[in-house]
Design a protein around this motif. Sequence first.
Motif, short mmCIF file in Angstrom:
data_model
loop_
_atom_site.label_atom_id
_atom_site.label_comp_id
_atom_site.label_asym_id
_atom_site.label_seq_id
_atom_site.Cartn_x
_atom_site.Cartn_y
_atom_site.Cartn_z
N ASP A 44 0.83 -1.21 0.00
CA ASP A 44 0.00 0.00 0.00
C ASP A 44 0.86 1.26 0.00
OD1 ASP A 44 -2.38 -1.41 -0.06
OD2 ASP A 44 -2.59 -1.43 2.13
N ASP A 45 1.96 1.25 0.76
CA ASP A 45 2.88 2.39 0.76
C ASP A 45 3.46 2.63 -0.63
OD1 ASP A 45 2.51 2.70 3.50
OD2 ASP A 45 4.35 1.60 4.02
N LEU A 46 3.86 1.55 -1.28
CA LEU A 46 4.47 1.66 -2.60
C LEU A 46 3.45 2.14 -3.63
CD1 LEU A 46 6.66 -1.55 -2.57
CD2 LEU A 46 7.42 0.80 -2.25
N LEU A 47 2.22 1.62 -3.55
CA LEU A 47 1.18 2.06 -4.48
C LEU A 47 0.82 3.52 -4.27
CD1 LEU A 47 -1.12 -1.09 -4.55
CD2 LEU A 47 0.35 -0.23 -6.39
N SER A 48 0.80 3.95 -3.02
CA SER A 48 0.53 5.34 -2.71
C SER A 48 1.62 6.25 -3.28
CB SER A 48 0.43 5.53 -1.19
OG SER A 48 0.26 6.88 -0.87
N LYS A 49 2.86 5.83 -3.15
CA LYS A 49 3.99 6.59 -3.69
C LYS A 49 3.90 6.66 -5.21
CE LYS A 49 7.93 8.70 -3.56
NZ LYS A 49 7.98 10.09 -3.17
N LEU A 50 3.51 5.55 -5.84
CA LEU A 50 3.35 5.52 -7.29
C LEU A 50 2.27 6.51 -7.73
CD1 LEU A 50 3.95 4.33 -10.08
CD2 LEU A 50 2.29 2.53 -9.56
N GLU A 51 1.17 6.56 -7.02
CA GLU A 51 0.11 7.52 -7.33
C GLU A 51 0.61 8.95 -7.19
OE1 GLU A 51 -2.94 7.61 -8.68
OE2 GLU A 51 -2.50 5.53 -9.12
N ASP A 52 1.41 9.21 -6.15
CA ASP A 52 1.99 10.55 -5.97
C ASP A 52 2.86 10.93 -7.16
OD1 ASP A 52 0.73 10.66 -3.52
OD2 ASP A 52 2.56 10.25 -2.35
N ILE A 53 3.66 9.99 -7.64
CA ILE A 53 4.55 10.24 -8.77
C ILE A 53 3.73 10.51 -10.02
CG2 ILE A 53 6.25 9.17 -10.30
CD1 ILE A 53 7.30 7.66 -7.78
N LYS A 54 2.71 9.68 -10.25
CA LYS A 54 1.85 9.87 -11.44
C LYS A 54 1.17 11.23 -11.39
CE LYS A 54 0.63 5.10 -12.55
NZ LYS A 54 -0.51 4.16 -12.64
N THR A 55 0.67 11.62 -10.22
CA THR A 55 -0.01 12.90 -10.07
C THR A 55 0.97 14.05 -10.33
OG1 THR A 55 -1.53 11.94 -8.47
CG2 THR A 55 -1.37 14.33 -8.50
N ALA A 56 2.17 13.94 -9.79
CA ALA A 56 3.18 14.98 -9.99
C ALA A 56 3.55 15.11 -11.46
CB ALA A 56 4.41 14.69 -9.16
N ASP A 57 3.67 13.97 -12.16
CA ASP A 57 3.99 14.00 -13.60
C ASP A 57 2.87 14.60 -14.41
OD1 ASP A 57 6.48 12.92 -13.22
OD2 ASP A 57 5.92 10.87 -13.77
N ALA A 58 1.62 14.33 -14.02
CA ALA A 58 0.46 14.86 -14.74
C ALA A 58 0.36 16.38 -14.57
CB ALA A 58 -0.81 14.18 -14.28
N ASP A 59 0.82 16.89 -13.44
CA ASP A 59 0.76 18.34 -13.17
C ASP A 59 1.81 19.11 -13.95
OD1 ASP A 59 -1.32 17.84 -11.43
OD2 ASP A 59 -0.06 17.91 -9.62
N ASP A 60 2.86 18.46 -14.40
CA ASP A 60 3.96 19.16 -15.11
C ASP A 60 3.60 19.49 -16.49
OD1 ASP A 60 5.54 19.13 -12.91
OD2 ASP A 60 6.63 17.34 -13.46
#
Length: 60
Positions: A44-60
């Motif tokens: 769950d920690d790893l999936l949460s981190k992956l979502e954070d990365i995807k969200t950050a990439d989408a914002d760029d």
Amino acid sequence: MGFGSYDESEQRDQSVNADANDGVNVHEKDHDGKVTFDSDATTDDLLSKLEDIKTADADD
């Protein structure tokens, strides 16, 4: 807009003397082992981190 000096005469009539036995062996360094690593993070920690990365990439 140019990309620098270009002489077409340098591109014509190029010949290569190559022997098939002198080629590169792309399988010379194949690895058939396995890679493992230890982590204290849960799935769950790893999936949460992956979502954070995807969200950050989408914002760029």
